[in-house]
Design a protein around this motif. Structure first.
Motif, PDB file in Angstrom:
ATOM      1  N   SER A 558      25.957  78.694  46.471  1.00  0.00           N
ATOM      2  CA  SER A 558      25.862  79.977  47.163  1.00  0.00           C
ATOM      3  C   SER A 558      25.841  79.575  48.722  1.00  0.00           C
ATOM      4  CB  SER A 558      24.525  80.622  46.863  1.00  0.00           C
ATOM      5  OG  SER A 558      23.455  79.843  47.176  1.00  0.00           O
ATOM      6  N   THR A 560      24.752  80.070  52.348  1.00  0.00           N
ATOM      7  CA  THR A 560      23.366  80.499  52.895  1.00  0.00           C
ATOM      8  C   THR A 560      23.461  81.685  54.213  1.00  0.00           C
ATOM      9  OG1 THR A 560      23.378  78.745  54.338  1.00  0.00           O
ATOM     10  CG2 THR A 560      22.536  78.320  52.261  1.00  0.00           C
ATOM     11  N   GLN A 571      24.525  75.975  49.381  1.00  0.00           N
ATOM     12  CA  GLN A 571      23.529  75.244  48.480  1.00  0.00           C
ATOM     13  C   GLN A 571      23.482  75.404  47.066  1.00  0.00           C
ATOM     14  OE1 GLN A 571      20.202  73.665  49.636  1.00  0.00           O
ATOM     15  NE2 GLN A 571      20.284  73.366  47.556  1.00  0.00           N
ATOM     16  N   SER A 573      21.917  76.157  43.654  1.00  0.00           N
ATOM     17  CA  SER A 573      21.098  76.754  43.180  1.00  0.00           C
ATOM     18  C   SER A 573      21.053  77.003  41.514  1.00  0.00           C
ATOM     19  CB  SER A 573      20.557  78.091  43.898  1.00  0.00           C
ATOM     20  OG  SER A 573      20.527  77.757  45.312  1.00  0.00           O
TER      21      SER A 573
END
Length: 719
Positions: A558, A560, A571, A573
Motif C-alpha cells: 500500500s 503510504t 509499505q 501490510s
C-alpha cells in the motif's frame, strides 16, 4: 546448495529409466499421437502429475497451441496471454509483462518452464521480465484453482506453464523435424525469428537445437504518454519560477536528478512514441534425450539474453525522480528429467524433473555504467509417483524442493542477500464413477527464509524465519447430459511470505518506489469455492466459472502517502480480504456455406477484490468483454473482433481511475498447402483505430499506455 547430490540423483534415475522393463513409449504427458504433427490436442491438459481432459478440470483452465498460439505471440508472456479468459497483464512496458490471474499477480502466480519454475527474479518486481521466451513455446497452459497447488504455495493464484520440448519427448517420424517462425510488428518496428530442429540419431536418441532473436524500437502509442491529469500537472510545474538547485553544494553525484534538469513542458508533450521501451533478446538451447519403450531420460541447456528499456516515469512535479533504466538480463539454465514406465498394478510411472538456473540482471545507467545488479542462483526439483488406473481411481503423489540464493549489489540495493529453501509433499487423487467425478488434493510445505546482509548492507537485519503451510482441496463434477458437465470445488490454501515481502527496505529505481517490507508477516490463508459449467454439442461450446475467495492475512503493498528519496513509499501490510468474480466464454457455428464455416465467439471476465479496512485492492482489472466473428476454410481464415474494457473506478488509496477503452482487431490467415502441410501466413491488425488504452493492473498505466495501431505479419513453417 548441494548441486552435485541433486545432479547425481537425476543421473541415477536416468539409469533406472534406461534399464526399466518395456511397457509403452513415454511421451511426457502428451497424448499418444505424434506431437510433431498433431494439432488437435487442445483439450488435453498436460500440466500436472496426471494428464487430464480440459473438460474434466474442476476449475478455470486455458490451453494455447498451434495457430491460436501463433496469433497471440508477443514479446512477453503476459501480453501473449492477455486475451485469455481471466488473464490480464502487468504491462510494465512491452518487454516486462507478467500474467495477472483473476486479479492476482507477483508472488501469487507461478510462471513455469516445462513444469519447473522460471528461476529468475520476475516475482521480485514488475519491472523484471521472466526469463522465458514465448517464441519457442509448443503450447502454453494456464491453470487456476486447486490444481495449481501441486506447484507450491506461491501458486495460490494460479500457474502459467510454457512448454517448449527443449528436452525431446518423442522420436520424430522424419530424420529431422524443423519448425520456424518469423514475424514483423509495425507498432515497435518489431522483428523476430525463431527456429528449432529435432534430429533422430537412431537407437532411441533424439537431439534438439533451438534459437531465437527479437528486436524492437520504442513502442508507438495512440496518443500522449501521460494521462490528461498528469499532463496538466506537468504543464503547471513548467510555469513555476526556476530555483537554484542546492544539491550541487551538498556533494551529490552526477547521477542525481535535479529539478532544473527536467523539462516539464516537454514531458507533457511526449506522444506517439513511448520513450525507452526498445528491446533486444536472443536465446539458444540444445537438448538430448534417450527414449525407449520403458521410459526416457533427457538433459538440456539454454541461454537467455535480453536488454530492454523500462518506460520512463515522466516527472510532473519538482522533486520527483525521472530515470530511463535499461535492464540487461542473462540466464544460463540446465534442465534434466527422467521417466520410468512401471509394469505394476499400483504404479504407472515414476518421474523426476530438475532445473538449475544462474541468473543476473544489471540496471544500466544513462552514461552506460552499471548501477544495481541482481543475482539469483536457484534450483528446483520434483519427484512424482503416478498411480495406475484402478477401476477409475487415479492420482499422483510427490515431493518438491526449491532453493534460491539471491543478492542485490549496488547503491540502490533495496533487498539484502537472502536464501530461500522450500520442501513440499503433495498428493492429488481422482475417482471416476460413471457420470460422477471426484477430486481431492493435499499439500504440506516447509519454507525457510534467511536474510544474510553483506557488510555494505547495514540497513538490513540478519533474520531467519520458518513457515509451515498446509493446503487441501476437494471437488466433484457430474455429467448432467451428453456434452454437459457441472462441477464445484472447495479449497483451503496457505502461502508463506516471500523474501521480497519480508526484507525489502530501500529505493527501487526500476519502479520509482521506496519499498518497505514487514518482518512480522504471517502466513496468508485463502478459502475458495468455485462452480463450473461446461457444455458442447453440435456446433457450440460454452464454459463458465464463478468463484469466491476469503483471504486471511492477505499480503498487499500500500502507498503510504510519504516520500523518501523523491519516491513514493510503499509499505507491505496484512489484512483480511475477499475476492470474487466470473469468467465465461463460448463459441457457436452460425453456418457452413460450401467449404466455409462461419463462427461467432465471445468471452467476458470480471473480478472484485476488497481489503478489509482499506477498501478496493490495488491494480484489479475491470470488466472485460470480447466478441469475434470468424470464417474458416481449408486454406483461408478470416476474423474480426471487438474488445471492450470498462472503466475501473474502484481504486485503492492514491490510485487513479483508469478510463475504459474499445479496440478493434482483424486477422487473415493463409495456408497455401492447406492444413495438412503446416506453412501459414498471418496478417493481423490490432487496435485498428489507434486508441489510447491503459491497463489498470499496470504500475505504469498513467505513464505508459498500450501499443497503438499494430500491423503484424507472421510466417510459420513446420515439417
Amino acid at each position: 546448495m548441494n548441486t552435485q547430490f541433486l545432479l547425481g540423483t537425476s543421473v541415477g534415475l536416468a539409469l533406472l529409466a534406461v534399464a526399466s522393463p518395456a511397457r509403452a513409449q513415454a511421451v511426457d504427458h502428451d497424448d499418444a499421437n505424434d506431437i510433431y504433427h498433431t494439432h488437435d490436442d487442445r483439450d488435453i491438459v498436460v500440466t500436472g502429475a496426471v494428464q487430464v481432459s480440459r473438460k474434466d478440470v474442476l476449475s478455470g483452465v486455458a490451453v494455447l497451441r498451434g495457430e491460436e498460439l501463433t496469433a497471440a505471440l508477443r514479446a512477453s508472456i503476459g501480453d501473449t496471454l492477455a486475451h485469455t479468459p481471466g488473464v490480464s497483464a502487468t504491462s510494465f512496458g512491452p518487454s516486462a509483462s507478467r500474467p495477472v490471474l483473476r486479479g492476482l499477480q507477483g508472488e501469487r502466480v507461478r510462471v513455469l518452464s516445462n513444469g519447473i519454475g522460471s528461476i529468475d527474479v520476475s516475482n521480485t518486481s514488475a519491472d523484471h521480465a521472466p526469463a522465458i521466451n514465448p517464441l519457442l513455446a509448443h503450447r502454453i497452459e494456464v491453470l487456476r484453482g486447486p490444481q495449481s497447488l501441486q506447484y507450491g504455495s506461491a501458486a495460490i493464484g494460479g500457474v502459467v506453464n510454457v512448454i517448449d520440448h527443449r528436452i525431446p519427448v518423442a522420436e520424430p517420424d522424419e530424420p529431422v523435424h524443423l519448425a520456424m517462425l518469423g514475424s514483423y510488428g509495425s507498432a515497435a518496428d518489431e522483428r523476430s525469428l525463431s527456429g528449432s530442429a529435432d534430429i533422430a540419431l537412431g537407437g532411441g536418441l533424439v537431439a534438439h537445437v533451438d534459437g531465437s532473436y527479437f528486436k524492437s524500437n520504442d513502442l508507438r502509442i495512440g496518443g500522449y504518454a501521460l494521462t490528461p491529469a498528469l499532463r496538466a500537472e506537468a504543464l503547471a510545474s513548467s510555469l513555476l519560477p526556476h530555483e537554484e538547485d542546492e544539491h550541487e553544494e551538498e556533494g551529490h553525484d552526477e547521477h542525481d536528478h535535479h529539478d532544473e534538469e527536467i523539462d516539464f513542458a516537454a514531458n507533457a508533450g511526449v506522444k506517439d512514441r513511448l520513450p525507452n521501451s526498445a528491446a533486444r533478446t536472443w536465446t539458444a538451447g540444445a537438448g538430448l534425450a534417450y527414449i525407449n519403450e520403458g521410459g526416457s531420460i533427457g538433459v538440456a541447456y539454454s541461454r537467455y539474453d535480453s536488454r530492454y528499456g523500462i518506460p520512463i516515469r515522466l516527472a510532473t512535479q519538482p522533486g520527483q525522480h525521472q530515470e530511463a533504466p535499461v535492464l540487461h538480463l542473462k540466464q544460463d539454465r540446465i534442465d534434466a528429467k527422467a521417466e520410468v514406465l512401471v509394469s505394476s498394478d499400483l504404479l504407472e510411472k515414476v518421474a523426476f524433473r530438475y532445473a538449475y538456473g544462474n541468473y543476473s540482471h544489471a540496471e544500466i545507467l544513462p552514461d552506460g555504467t552499471t548501477g544495481t545488479t541482481f543475482f539469483n542462483k536457484g534450483m528446483e526439483g520434483r519427484f512424482e509417483l503416478v498411480q495406475a488406473d484402478r477401476n477409475g481411481w487415479t492420482g499422483a503423489s510427490g515431493i518438491q524442493f526449491v532453493m534460491r540464493d539471491f543478492n542485490v549489489v549496488g547503491d540502490e540495493a533495496y533487498l539484502p542477500r537472502n536464501d530461500t529453501q522450500q520442501f513440499g509433499l503433495f498428493t492429488v487423487q481422482q475417482l471416476q464413477r460413471g457420470p460422477l467425478r471426484f477430486e481431492a488434493g493435499l499439500r504440506f510445505e516447509r519454507s525457510r527464509l534467511e536474510s544474510k546482509p553483506l557488510p555494505d548492507q547495514a540497513q538490513f537485519v540478519p533474520t531467519s524465519l520458518t513457515y509451515e503451510s498446509y493446503s487441501g482441496s476437494i471437488g466433484a463434477a457430474y455429467d448432467v447430459a451428453p456434452g454437459w458437465k457441472i462441477g464445484a470445488n472447495l479449497s483451503r490454501a496457505e502461502r508463506s511470505p516471500s523474501a521480497e515481502e519480508l526484507f525489502a527496505n530501500g529505493p527501487h529505481h526500476g519502479t520509482e518506489t521506496y519499498e518497505i517490507g514487514n518482518l512480522a508477516l504471517r502466513k496468508e490463508r485463502a478459502t475458495s469455492v468455485e462452480a463450473i459449467l461446461r457444455g458442447s454439442g453440435n456446433g457450440f461450446d460454452v464454459e463458465a466459472s464463478v468463484y469466491h475467495s476469503w483471504f486471511g492475512n492477505f499480503i498487499y503493498e500500500s502507498r503510504t502517502g510519504a516520500f523518501e528519496d523523491g519516491m513514493p513509499v510503499y509499505q507491505i501490510s496484512q489484512a483480511d480480504a475477499k475476492l470474487y468474480g466470473f469468467e465465461v466464454q463460448g463459441e457457436v457455428t452460425l453456418a457452413k456455406p460450401g467449404i466455409w464455416t462461419i463462427k461467432a465467439d465471445a468471452l467476458a471476465d470480471w473480478v472484485h477484490a476488497e481489503i478489509t479496512g482499506q477498501g478496493p485492492a490495488p491494480r484489479i482489472p475491470p470488466l472485460r468483454v470480447l466478441a469475434g466473428l470468424s470464417a474458416h476454410s481449408p486454406r483461408l481464415d478470416l476474423r474480426a473482433e471487438v474488445e471492450r474494457v470498462s472503466q475501473q473506478d474502484r481504486v485503492a488509496a492514491f490510485e487513479t481511475v483508469t478510463p475504459g477503452y474499445t479496440t478493434v482487431n482483424a486477422e487473415i490467415a493463409y495456408r497455401p498447402w492447406g492444413k495438412e502441410r503446416p506453412l501459414s501466413f498471418t496478417l493481423a491488425a490490432h487496435n485498428l483505430f489507434d486508441v489510447t488504452a491503459r491497463r489498470h493492473a499496470s504500475f505504469l498505466k498513467d505513464y505508459a499506455p498500450l501499443a497503438g495501431r499494430d500491423i503484424r505479419l507472421t510466417a510459420r513453417l513446420e515439417f
